[in-house]
Design a protein around this motif. Structure first.
Motif, PDB file in Angstrom:
ATOM      1  N   PHE A  21       0.846  -1.194   0.000  1.00  0.00           N
ATOM      2  CA  PHE A  21       0.000   0.000   0.000  1.00  0.00           C
ATOM      3  C   PHE A  21       0.886   1.251   0.000  1.00  0.00           C
ATOM      4  O   PHE A  21       1.948   1.264   0.635  1.00  0.00           O
ATOM      5  N   GLU A  78      -1.444   5.642   2.635  1.00  0.00           N
ATOM      6  CA  GLU A  78      -2.579   4.773   2.985  1.00  0.00           C
ATOM      7  C   GLU A  78      -2.243   3.780   4.093  1.00  0.00           C
ATOM      8  O   GLU A  78      -3.142   3.133   4.625  1.00  0.00           O
ATOM      9  N   GLN A  79      -0.951   3.635   4.419  1.00  0.00           N
ATOM     10  CA  GLN A  79      -0.551   2.575   5.341  1.00  0.00           C
ATOM     11  C   GLN A  79      -1.135   2.751   6.736  1.00  0.00           C
ATOM     12  O   GLN A  79      -1.553   1.779   7.373  1.00  0.00           O
ATOM     13  N   MET A 134      -3.988   4.145   7.518  1.00  0.00           N
ATOM     14  CA  MET A 134      -5.403   3.790   7.449  1.00  0.00           C
ATOM     15  C   MET A 134      -5.594   2.275   7.421  1.00  0.00           C
ATOM     16  O   MET A 134      -6.457   1.727   8.111  1.00  0.00           O
ATOM     17  N   ALA A 150     -10.925   9.607   8.060  1.00  0.00           N
ATOM     18  CA  ALA A 150     -10.046   9.831   6.905  1.00  0.00           C
ATOM     19  C   ALA A 150     -10.424  11.108   6.173  1.00  0.00           C
ATOM     20  O   ALA A 150      -9.552  11.874   5.746  1.00  0.00           O
ATOM     21  N   GLU A 186      -6.068  11.656   1.317  1.00  0.00           N
ATOM     22  CA  GLU A 186      -5.420  10.684   0.417  1.00  0.00           C
ATOM     23  C   GLU A 186      -5.818   9.248   0.765  1.00  0.00           C
ATOM     24  O   GLU A 186      -5.862   8.383  -0.104  1.00  0.00           O
ATOM     25  N   ALA A 187      -6.081   9.005   2.047  1.00  0.00           N
ATOM     26  CA  ALA A 187      -6.431   7.650   2.486  1.00  0.00           C
ATOM     27  C   ALA A 187      -7.936   7.398   2.459  1.00  0.00           C
ATOM     28  O   ALA A 187      -8.368   6.280   2.745  1.00  0.00           O
ATOM     29  N   VAL A 239      -9.228   4.365   0.062  1.00  0.00           N
ATOM     30  CA  VAL A 239      -8.922   3.018   0.556  1.00  0.00           C
ATOM     31  C   VAL A 239      -9.734   2.706   1.806  1.00  0.00           C
ATOM     32  O   VAL A 239     -10.097   1.549   2.053  1.00  0.00           O
ATOM     33  N   SER A 240     -10.076   3.727   2.601  1.00  0.00           N
ATOM     34  CA  SER A 240     -10.896   3.488   3.787  1.00  0.00           C
ATOM     35  C   SER A 240     -12.307   3.064   3.385  1.00  0.00           C
ATOM     36  O   SER A 240     -12.880   2.152   3.987  1.00  0.00           O
TER      37      SER A 240
END
Length: 300
Positions: free
Chosen positions: A84, A88-89, A91, A264, A270-271, A274-275
């Motif tokens: 990832f 994103e890591q 999150m 988020a 930015e995350a 993905v959340s």
């Protein structure tokens, strides 16, 4: 889970018919989090079931803390192993640890094992809430310039207060009047139906076409099957208390918490994608994976 699915379908139907709307979904969520959810926690210590002795409670607390510590380590490593992006890591880390235990885990334990099992859930929720309010936002922000110091008042919420009160009532063997215990139980009984209907409404609004990519699918498989099965079997090797094992399994097997995309959106845009992907896919998968996990570890 079949009952949960039926309740989710009712929620999806209510959303489609505009009985549940964006506005009242937010209000009903507050009702669940601030009234029904604390009530179901308190209802677990107001019955006449067998009382767990101090040493057994301490042992259960040690098992829970050990499980959370290992889970935190795994959550640090997993997003890096899956490649990832750095933004994103954090999150993905919190999606792994902080599951939808209140909306799905507590009603599941209550429905399957009854009120006597909820003391173990209460033991879990205290460190869980402590970690949530002292760890999650920092991880989502990635330790950037926006990071805020932990504030003690963040813990003064109905869920945390109900956990502390539940322990005081339980350890002090305080007998509450019947009128009060009956009221608490009736309020707590709203948690499962309302929570499942809200999840069903949220899943109906999800754009599933944007959810599918290889990385998030692999993550979902690991989060919803591999971690709960391996983790529960590892605990089963030295824990023979079914209620405690079921509580740990519920923690590991429930989907990522649905409040995480809201955080988020506030702290790390930015995350945010993905959340949403992680919460939607793990929630959708839970319908199948949670029964599979329970059967695989012998708790189904």
């Amino acid at each position: 889970m079949i009952i949960f699915v039926l309740l989710m379908l009712v929620g999806a139907w209510a959303r489609k018919k505009q009985i549940l709307t964006e506005e009242n979904q937010a209000q009903i969520t507050q009702l669940v989090l601030n009234i029904a959810y604390p009530a179901i926690i308190l209802s677990g210590v107001t019955g006449e079931g067998p009382h767990i002795a101090g040493p057994e409670l301490l042992q259960a607390g040690g098992v829970i803390l050990g499980m959370l510590a290992v889970l935190l380590v795994v959550a640090r490593v997993l997003p890096r192993l899956l490649g990832f992006p750095k933004a994103e890591q954090g999150m993905v880390n919190v999606m792994t640890v902080f599951t939808n235990i209140g909306f799905m885990g507590v009603p599941m334990i209550d429905g399957i094992y009854g009120k006597d099992a909820l003391i173990y859930m209460t033991l879990l929720l205290i460190p869980f809430n402590l970690l949530f309010f002292s760890y999650v936002i920092q991880m989502i922000k990635g330790g950037g310039a926006q990071a805020e110091p932990f504030r003690l008042q963040n813990l003064l919420n109905p869920g945390m207060i109900s956990c502390v009160l539940a322990l005081i009532i339980y350890l002090g063997q305080i007998k509450l009047p019947y009128v009060l215990t009956a009221s608490i139980r009736m309020l707590g009984s709203m948690t499962g139906p309302l929570a499942m209907m809200l999840l069903g409404a949220a899943l109906l609004e999800t754009d599933w076409k944007t959810m599918v990519n290889r990385r998030i699918l692999v993550y979902t498989g690991i989060k919803m099957l591999v971690l709960p099965i391996v983790g529960t079997l590892a605990l089963k090797a030295f824990v023979d208390n079914t209620y405690l094992l079921a509580t740990c399994m519920a923690t590991l097997a429930t989907p990522s918490g649905n409040v995480l995309p809201l955080l988020a959106a506030l702290y790390n845009k930015e995350a945010y994608p993905v959340s949403v992907q992680g919460v939607a896919l793990t929630t959708g998968a839970a319908v199948v994976t949670m029964p599979l996990v329970a059967l695989a570890v012998g708790l189904g």
